[in-house]
Design a protein around this motif. Structure first.
Motif, mmCIF file in Angstrom:
data_model
loop_
_atom_site.group_PDB
_atom_site.id
_atom_site.type_symbol
_atom_site.label_atom_id
_atom_site.label_comp_id
_atom_site.label_asym_id
_atom_site.label_seq_id
_atom_site.Cartn_x
_atom_site.Cartn_y
_atom_site.Cartn_z
ATOM 1 N N ARG A 198 71.907 15.510 65.659
ATOM 2 C CA ARG A 198 72.370 16.842 65.254
ATOM 3 C C ARG A 198 72.873 17.610 66.483
ATOM 4 O O ARG A 198 72.268 17.571 67.547
ATOM 5 N N GLY A 199 73.997 18.283 66.317
ATOM 6 C CA GLY A 199 74.557 19.091 67.395
ATOM 7 C C GLY A 199 75.487 18.345 68.326
ATOM 8 O O GLY A 199 76.112 18.947 69.196
ATOM 9 N N THR A 200 75.612 17.024 68.156
ATOM 10 C CA THR A 200 76.547 16.260 68.981
ATOM 11 C C THR A 200 77.968 16.616 68.572
ATOM 12 O O THR A 200 78.279 16.738 67.395
ATOM 13 N N GLY A 216 88.137 14.641 66.440
ATOM 14 C CA GLY A 216 86.778 14.861 66.899
ATOM 15 C C GLY A 216 85.870 15.166 65.734
ATOM 16 O O GLY A 216 86.333 15.386 64.609
ATOM 17 N N PHE A 217 84.562 15.170 65.991
ATOM 18 C CA PHE A 217 83.614 15.538 64.949
ATOM 19 C C PHE A 217 82.344 16.104 65.543
ATOM 20 O O PHE A 217 82.018 15.859 66.702
ATOM 21 N N SER A 218 81.649 16.894 64.713
ATOM 22 C CA SER A 218 80.333 17.411 65.075
ATOM 23 C C SER A 218 79.343 16.955 64.019
ATOM 24 O O SER A 218 79.688 16.799 62.840
ATOM 25 N N GLU A 271 70.584 15.693 60.634
ATOM 26 C CA GLU A 271 69.657 15.286 61.711
ATOM 27 C C GLU A 271 70.271 14.200 62.587
ATOM 28 O O GLU A 271 70.162 14.238 63.804
ATOM 29 N N THR A 272 70.873 13.207 61.957
ATOM 30 C CA THR A 272 71.604 12.145 62.651
ATOM 31 C C THR A 272 72.797 11.761 61.787
ATOM 32 O O THR A 272 72.850 12.110 60.606
ATOM 33 N N ALA A 273 73.727 11.040 62.384
ATOM 34 C CA ALA A 273 74.882 10.548 61.612
ATOM 35 C C ALA A 273 75.365 9.236 62.206
ATOM 36 O O ALA A 273 75.356 9.045 63.429
ATOM 37 N N ALA A 323 75.667 22.750 71.721
ATOM 38 C CA ALA A 323 76.308 21.468 71.414
ATOM 39 C C ALA A 323 76.006 20.426 72.486
ATOM 40 O O ALA A 323 75.920 20.735 73.673
ATOM 41 N N ILE A 324 75.838 19.197 72.038
ATOM 42 C CA ILE A 324 75.647 18.052 72.936
ATOM 43 C C ILE A 324 77.020 17.421 73.128
ATOM 44 O O ILE A 324 77.580 16.822 72.200
ATOM 45 N N VAL A 325 77.581 17.590 74.334
ATOM 46 C CA VAL A 325 78.954 17.179 74.624
ATOM 47 C C VAL A 325 78.953 16.308 75.875
ATOM 48 O O VAL A 325 78.235 16.599 76.837
ATOM 49 N N SER A 326 79.761 15.264 75.889
ATOM 50 C CA SER A 326 79.839 14.381 77.062
ATOM 51 C C SER A 326 80.478 15.119 78.230
ATOM 52 O O SER A 326 81.269 16.053 78.042
ATOM 53 N N ASP A 327 80.144 14.682 79.438
ATOM 54 C CA ASP A 327 80.763 15.257 80.640
ATOM 55 C C ASP A 327 82.282 15.108 80.581
ATOM 56 O O ASP A 327 83.020 16.002 80.989
ATOM 57 N N LYS A 328 82.744 13.974 80.075
ATOM 58 C CA LYS A 328 84.187 13.704 79.955
ATOM 59 C C LYS A 328 84.867 14.751 79.070
ATOM 60 O O LYS A 328 85.954 15.244 79.390
ATOM 61 N N ASP A 329 84.226 15.101 77.946
ATOM 62 C CA ASP A 329 84.827 16.056 77.019
ATOM 63 C C ASP A 329 84.772 17.493 77.541
ATOM 64 O O ASP A 329 85.592 18.325 77.159
ATOM 65 N N LEU A 330 83.820 17.778 78.409
ATOM 66 C CA LEU A 330 83.692 19.136 78.955
ATOM 67 C C LEU A 330 84.827 19.515 79.906
ATOM 68 O O LEU A 330 85.067 20.692 80.134
ATOM 69 N N VAL A 331 85.516 18.525 80.453
ATOM 70 C CA VAL A 331 86.584 18.814 81.421
ATOM 71 C C VAL A 331 87.991 18.621 80.842
ATOM 72 O O VAL A 331 88.971 18.684 81.566
ATOM 73 N N LEU A 332 88.082 18.422 79.541
ATOM 74 C CA LEU A 332 89.400 18.259 78.920
ATOM 75 C C LEU A 332 90.161 19.583 78.944
ATOM 76 O O LEU A 332 89.558 20.652 78.875
#
Length: 182
Positions: A54-56, A119-121, A125-127, A163-172
């Motif tokens: 959840r939150g990814t 993209g998706f969120s 609980e899980t997906a 939100a749980i976001v990858s380091d890669k996505d944070l710098v786009l």
């Protein structure tokens, strides 16, 4: 199997015909002949699957030509907000997005053609998400757009500060700085 159009040309929702009885259910998630009869002719070459909490938030990603990917996205377990952004510069809907709830329960699928960032969120609980691609992954052709670009104003259905976001996505970059070749 039926197809729904969306407000953005070429972006389609696919609804399988589900057969339910006392045992559970059965449906064809993908049938090349039936889709071809509905006007969708795509040769898929790769399946990708992810598990997320959840939150990814994953995305927004795309591949430039000649490695552009059409994706057929569905959820095997849980629920997501799935988002496609039109990055075809000549399109009248350039920069617009479409969002849909995809879940194991509703069994809907989103067909995202070349020229879209995806993209998706995760709102359950899980997906577990599965998507078919018509082109193999090619790192040199990948691109992306920042998920929280204010010009897109996407409602991801989650609190972005958590939100749980990858380091890669944070710098786009935002859409104005993306390297889209569409």
């Amino acid at each position: 199997m039926t197809i729904e159009t969306t407000p953005i040309q070429d972006l389609l929702i696919i609804n399988p015909t589900v057969f339910e009885d006392a045992r559970g259910y059965f449906f064809e998630a993908y049938n090349q002949e039936k889709l071809a009869a509905l006007g969708v002719t795509i040769d898929f070459v790769q399946d990708n699957q992810s598990f997320s909490k959840r939150g990814t938030l994953r995305g927004l990603h795309y591949q430039n030509p000649p490695y552009a990917q059409t994706k057929l996205v569905r959820v095997l377990q849980g629920e997501i907000i799935d988002v496609a952004v039109d990055i075809r510069r000549a399109s009248p809907t350039y920069g617009q997005h479409f969002a849909i709830r995809l879940s194991a329960e509703n069994k809907k699928q989103l067909l995202i053609p070349h020229g879209f960032a995806h993209g998706f969120s995760v709102i359950s609980e899980t997906a577990v998400v599965l998507y078919k691609c018509d082109q193999f992954y090619n790192k040199a052709s990948e691109g992306g757009i920042r998920f929280d670009d204010p010009s897109l104003n996407i409602d991801w259905g989650i609190d972005l500060k958590d939100a749980i976001v990858s380091d890669k996505d944070l710098v786009l970059p935002g859409i104005d700085g993306c390297n889209s070749m569409f």
